[in-house]
Design an enzyme around this catalytic site. Structure first.
Site: not given
Length: 132
Positions: A56, A58, A91, A94
Site C-alpha cells: 500500500c 502508506e 486498509c 495498514c
C-alpha cells in the site's frame, strides 16, 4: 476527531502530487498516493505497487521515512484517483502497521464528507499488540 490545519492540507497536496505523477490508469499498478509528516516537519511520499502481495502507498511512505532515519511520525494521509481527489482510510493491514509503528500518529480521513483527523490507535480497536 480533530480539524485539519494548513500543514495537513499541504500533506494532502503532497499525496495528491505523488499520485498525479505516477497514476497508472491502464494497468492499475499505481492508483493510491500517500504522504506522511514526521514530527520534525519532513514529508515522505509513496504510491502503492501491485504484485502478488503488493504494498500500500502508506507502507511505501512509512518505509521511505524509516529508511531516512525517521522514527517520530505526526500525520499520514492516503488519496485515490487520477488527481488524488478522494481521501481514503487505511486498509486493515495498514491499520495494524500504524498501530505497530505509530499509534499516536494522526490519520486524515473523510468522515461524512468532511476531512478530520483521528489517532491511528483509534482505527483498530482491540488491536494485536506485541509486548516489547
Amino acid at each position: 476527531m480533530r480539524s485539519l490545519t494548513g500543514e495537513d492540507y499541504a500533506l494532502i497536496e503532497a499525496a495528491q502530487k505523488a499520485i498525479r505523477l505516477n497514476y497508472d490508469e491502464e494497468n492499475e499498478n499505481h492508483t493510491v498516493g500517500s504522504a506522511v509528516r514526521c514530527k520534525n516537519g519532513n514529508l515522505y511520499v509513496g504510491v502503492n505497487v501491485y504484485s502478488l502481495h503488493g504494498a500500500c502507498a502508506e507502507q511505501i511512505a512509512i518505509g521511505t521515512a524509516i529508511t531516512h532515519g525517521e522514527r517520530s511520525f505526526e500525520t499520514i494521509v492516503a488519496v485515490r484517483g487520477k488527481n488524488g481527489e478522494e481521501i481514503i482510510p487505511p486498509c486493515g493491514n495498514c491499520r495494524q502497521l500504524l498501530q505497530d509503528y505509530m499509534p499516536e500518529c494522526e490519520v486524515i480521513l473523510s468522515v461524512n464528507g468532511e476531512n478530520k483527523k483521528v489517532k491511528a490507535k483509534e482505527l483498530l480497536p482491540f488491536a494485536y499488540v506485541v509486548e516489547r
